[in-house]
Design a protein around this motif. Structure first.
Motif, PDB file in Angstrom:
ATOM      1  N   UNK A  69      37.482  52.498  32.741  1.00  0.00           N
ATOM      2  CA  UNK A  69      37.115  51.132  32.391  1.00  0.00           C
ATOM      3  C   UNK A  69      38.025  50.096  33.077  1.00  0.00           C
ATOM      4  N   UNK A  70      37.536  48.835  33.184  1.00  0.00           N
ATOM      5  CA  UNK A  70      36.277  48.342  32.637  1.00  0.00           C
ATOM      6  C   UNK A  70      35.090  48.755  33.491  1.00  0.00           C
ATOM      7  N   UNK A  71      33.924  48.780  32.878  1.00  0.00           N
ATOM      8  CA  UNK A  71      32.703  49.134  33.591  1.00  0.00           C
ATOM      9  C   UNK A  71      32.252  47.955  34.443  1.00  0.00           C
ATOM     10  N   UNK A  72      31.803  48.213  35.679  1.00  0.00           N
ATOM     11  CA  UNK A  72      31.300  47.112  36.510  1.00  0.00           C
ATOM     12  C   UNK A  72      30.043  46.491  35.912  1.00  0.00           C
ATOM     13  N   UNK A  73      29.895  45.169  36.054  1.00  0.00           N
ATOM     14  CA  UNK A  73      28.733  44.467  35.507  1.00  0.00           C
ATOM     15  C   UNK A  73      27.446  44.869  36.222  1.00  0.00           C
ATOM     16  N   UNK A 115      21.432  48.450  38.852  1.00  0.00           N
ATOM     17  CA  UNK A 115      21.546  48.528  37.401  1.00  0.00           C
ATOM     18  C   UNK A 115      22.452  47.389  36.935  1.00  0.00           C
ATOM     19  N   UNK A 116      22.178  46.894  35.741  1.00  0.00           N
ATOM     20  CA  UNK A 116      23.028  45.876  35.142  1.00  0.00           C
ATOM     21  C   UNK A 116      23.587  46.408  33.832  1.00  0.00           C
ATOM     22  N   UNK A 117      24.867  46.112  33.591  1.00  0.00           N
ATOM     23  CA  UNK A 117      25.527  46.578  32.367  1.00  0.00           C
ATOM     24  C   UNK A 117      24.895  45.926  31.150  1.00  0.00           C
ATOM     25  N   UNK A 118      24.506  46.732  30.171  1.00  0.00           N
ATOM     26  CA  UNK A 118      23.931  46.212  28.940  1.00  0.00           C
ATOM     27  C   UNK A 118      24.999  46.135  27.849  1.00  0.00           C
ATOM     28  N   UNK A 147      26.448  51.559  29.168  1.00  0.00           N
ATOM     29  CA  UNK A 147      24.995  51.727  29.145  1.00  0.00           C
ATOM     30  C   UNK A 147      24.389  50.705  30.097  1.00  0.00           C
ATOM     31  N   UNK A 148      23.599  51.202  31.059  1.00  0.00           N
ATOM     32  CA  UNK A 148      23.013  50.343  32.079  1.00  0.00           C
ATOM     33  C   UNK A 148      21.495  50.316  31.953  1.00  0.00           C
ATOM     34  N   UNK A 149      20.941  49.134  32.187  1.00  0.00           N
ATOM     35  CA  UNK A 149      19.497  48.967  32.282  1.00  0.00           C
ATOM     36  C   UNK A 149      19.127  48.718  33.731  1.00  0.00           C
ATOM     37  N   UNK A 150      17.941  49.132  34.149  1.00  0.00           N
ATOM     38  CA  UNK A 150      17.521  48.839  35.516  1.00  0.00           C
ATOM     39  C   UNK A 150      17.361  47.339  35.710  1.00  0.00           C
ATOM     40  N   UNK A 151      17.391  46.935  36.956  1.00  0.00           N
ATOM     41  CA  UNK A 151      17.284  45.514  37.275  1.00  0.00           C
ATOM     42  C   UNK A 151      15.847  45.065  37.069  1.00  0.00           C
ATOM     43  N   UNK A 152      15.532  44.791  35.832  1.00  0.00           N
ATOM     44  CA  UNK A 152      14.207  44.339  35.458  1.00  0.00           C
ATOM     45  C   UNK A 152      14.343  43.190  34.502  1.00  0.00           C
TER      46      UNK A 152
END
Length: 212
Positions: free
Chosen positions: A36-40, A54-57, A71-76
């Motif tokens: 950590x820290x996790x990249x945005x 991916x964007x950090x959720x 936890x990452x979400x796709x770029x949507x």
């Protein structure tokens, strides 16, 4: 990026566990990323060319706070914080009762899980002003409320406009409007939080039933 997986229960030093929703890493279990820290923002080269973003959720943990999980979400579409469920509200109410505390009237959460219970006006203003692109502010009533008044949600879009969603008692009773004025959005949110019936007049809402 180097492919690093953990099969021992603890990632190597300088790495942390990650979960990816969808995309090329969607099925990977045990994948680690620098941190950590996790990249945005996290990009993955695609075999056919280009990259998947991916964007950090959020960052949490299954059981060990010393083992954070990104936890990452796709770029949507940006993903808002979920409202508290009836069970979560029950646990909160019971926990406060055991500690001799009164009920929480209002919950305010921004993307990433940063939240406040019963925020005052300066706190709500600061949370709204602190939104970054693709981040949400969610205000949810936790005590008894009118069935047509459940939560209000604000998204700062990448074009610097605000999307405001008012969710009523059912999924069908959902209103959406947009505004380029932070001041107008702030007025609507503060009036809504204060249960002032004039909150709707701060923004232009589509007429009910017009399908817009």
């Amino acid at each position: 990026m180097e492919d690093v997986f953990d099969t021992t229960g603890r990632p190597p030093k300088g790495w942390m566990h990650a979960i990816f929703h969808g995309g090329p890493y969607g099925e990977d279990v045990g994948r680690c990323i620098p941190g950590p820290p996790a990249p945005e923002i996290f990009t993955v080269p695609l075999a056919e060319g280009g990259v998947h973003t991916y964007r950090l959720w959020t960052v949490g943990s299954w059981s060990d706070p010393e083992d954070p999980i990104a936890v990452y979400n796709p770029d949507g579409p940006p993903v808002p914080p979920p409202p508290m469920t009836a069970q979560q509200k029950k646990w909160l109410r019971e926990g406060r009762q055991r500690n001799g505390l009164g009920p929480v009237r209002l919950d305010a959460v921004v993307t990433g899980g940063r939240g406040e219970w019963d925020p005052d006006v300066p706190t709500i203003e600061a949370m709204l002003a602190g939104l970054r692109h693709r981040e949400h502010l969610l205000l949810q009533r936790l005590t008894d409320h009118d069935e047509d008044d459940w939560y209000i949600q604000v998204l700062l879009d990448e074009d610097d406009t605000y999307e405001v969603v008012h969710q009523a008692g059912t999924a069908a009773e959902r209103e959406v409007t947009r505004s380029a004025s932070q001041a107008a959005v702030r007025d609507a949110v503060l009036r809504w939080a204060a249960e002032q019936p004039t909150w709707r007049t701060a923004l232009e809402w589509p007429k009910r039933g017009d399908g817009s």
